[in-house]
Design an enzyme around this catalytic site. Sequence first.
Site, PDB file in Angstrom:
ATOM      1  N   GLY A 253     -19.509   6.197   0.246  1.00  0.00           N
ATOM      2  CA  GLY A 253     -18.554   6.494  -0.814  1.00  0.00           C
ATOM      3  C   GLY A 253     -18.923   5.675  -2.046  1.00  0.00           C
ATOM      4  O   GLY A 253     -20.031   5.149  -2.153  1.00  0.00           O
TER       5      GLY A 253
ATOM      6  N   LYS B  87       0.854  -1.185   0.000  1.00  0.00           N
ATOM      7  CA  LYS B  87       0.000   0.000   0.000  1.00  0.00           C
ATOM      8  C   LYS B  87       0.891   1.236   0.000  1.00  0.00           C
ATOM      9  O   LYS B  87       1.919   1.279   0.671  1.00  0.00           O
ATOM     10  CB  LYS B  87      -0.895   0.027   1.237  1.00  0.00           C
TER      11      LYS B  87
ATOM     12  N   VAL C 289     -18.054   2.687  -3.046  1.00  0.00           N
ATOM     13  CA  VAL C 289     -18.394   1.295  -2.779  1.00  0.00           C
ATOM     14  C   VAL C 289     -19.705   1.193  -2.009  1.00  0.00           C
ATOM     15  O   VAL C 289     -20.597   0.410  -2.359  1.00  0.00           O
ATOM     16  CB  VAL C 289     -17.263   0.582  -2.017  1.00  0.00           C
TER      17      VAL C 289
ATOM     18  N   GLY D 121     -21.517   4.492   5.562  1.00  0.00           N
ATOM     19  CA  GLY D 121     -20.525   5.006   4.628  1.00  0.00           C
ATOM     20  C   GLY D 121     -21.039   4.923   3.207  1.00  0.00           C
ATOM     21  O   GLY D 121     -21.339   3.836   2.707  1.00  0.00           O
TER      22      GLY D 121
ATOM     23  N   TYR E 263     -22.161   3.277  -1.839  1.00  0.00           N
ATOM     24  CA  TYR E 263     -23.295   3.692  -2.661  1.00  0.00           C
ATOM     25  C   TYR E 263     -23.659   2.600  -3.663  1.00  0.00           C
ATOM     26  O   TYR E 263     -24.846   2.299  -3.874  1.00  0.00           O
ATOM     27  CB  TYR E 263     -22.970   4.993  -3.390  1.00  0.00           C
TER      28      TYR E 263
END
Length: 345
Positions: free
Chosen positions: A183, A80, A185, A181, A187
């Site tokens: 965002g 990452k 994903v 949440g 949504y």
Amino acid sequence: MKFWDDMKIHDMEQLIFCQDDKSGLRAVIAIHSTKQGPALGGCRFWSYASEADAVRDAMKLAKGMTYKAAISGLPYGGGKAVVWNIPGITDRDAAFEALGRFIDRLHGEYITGVDLGTTTHDMDQIHLHTKYVTDQSGTLGAMGDFTAEMTAYGVFLGIKESMRYKYGSLDLHNTRIVVQGLGKVGYALCRLLHQAGASLFVTDIDTVKTAIAAKEFDATPVSPETIYTQSCDVFAPCALGGVLNHISIPLLTCGIVAGAANNQLADERLADMLEQRNILYAPDFAINAGGIISTGAELSGADAARAQLAVEQIPHTLAAIYSYAKISGITAVAAATKLAEIKFM
């Protein structure tokens, strides 16, 4: 922060610190494992309270990527990149160009892509200086929100498999599901759940997003402060990590926790608390692996249809985890960890 100690705790192979005074870039590349292949994992652009927080996040996320790849049977390790979003970044394009040069010096040990806070345009800047990048213009990952859609699709299928295991039914009609949440994903997950007939309860720190999702999906808006006490069948964390802790878990009324967020458990030992409350927990690195699975498929030359077929293996992975956990008398997290470690250690 004691970097050496933390590297040992997380079994990290490398930490690469990157800075570029001209653009203001401050970044860290964490490589957890290359035992099964190049370390694959996106690049995050985020505001952190301190550089130590940025480094710890990079290490935890990199480790999670190794386990995602392993549990999904992919020939990759985990890595990452974290770009610290600070006022000192004077030229974002130049900063990502500089990061591309740092990544290229690793000669393929790490392959990056879009993650929280980054875009296809950012990947295009990285691609100016290295081929070890995905999700740049012209790729499958840059097609709409394909990676996010595949992550959401995998979570959707994982929720159905968890429902089958817990309640004996794949039918989500009128199932009460909380999505925390909204965002890309979260949504996209709401859209799939709504189409399946689920009764949704949604929340986000952005009240505008909450209102829009509530209207589009005929969902009930819930405040972030009261989301954990909302009566539901499935709680789906799709925001940042660490939301399942000693305070939030006792408040849950659900039978299943299954969501897209990384590192949902503030401490892996909290899996025991969920087990004691008879809450089935879908290990995050197994259920939310749709993104790395679709990226891995694309890197092997697959088209969108084949990438989606690869993501559709997630329910089978979860079924194997739940079965192993039951037979072994351990939590699903412990079972998923053991199964993943068999593959990459």
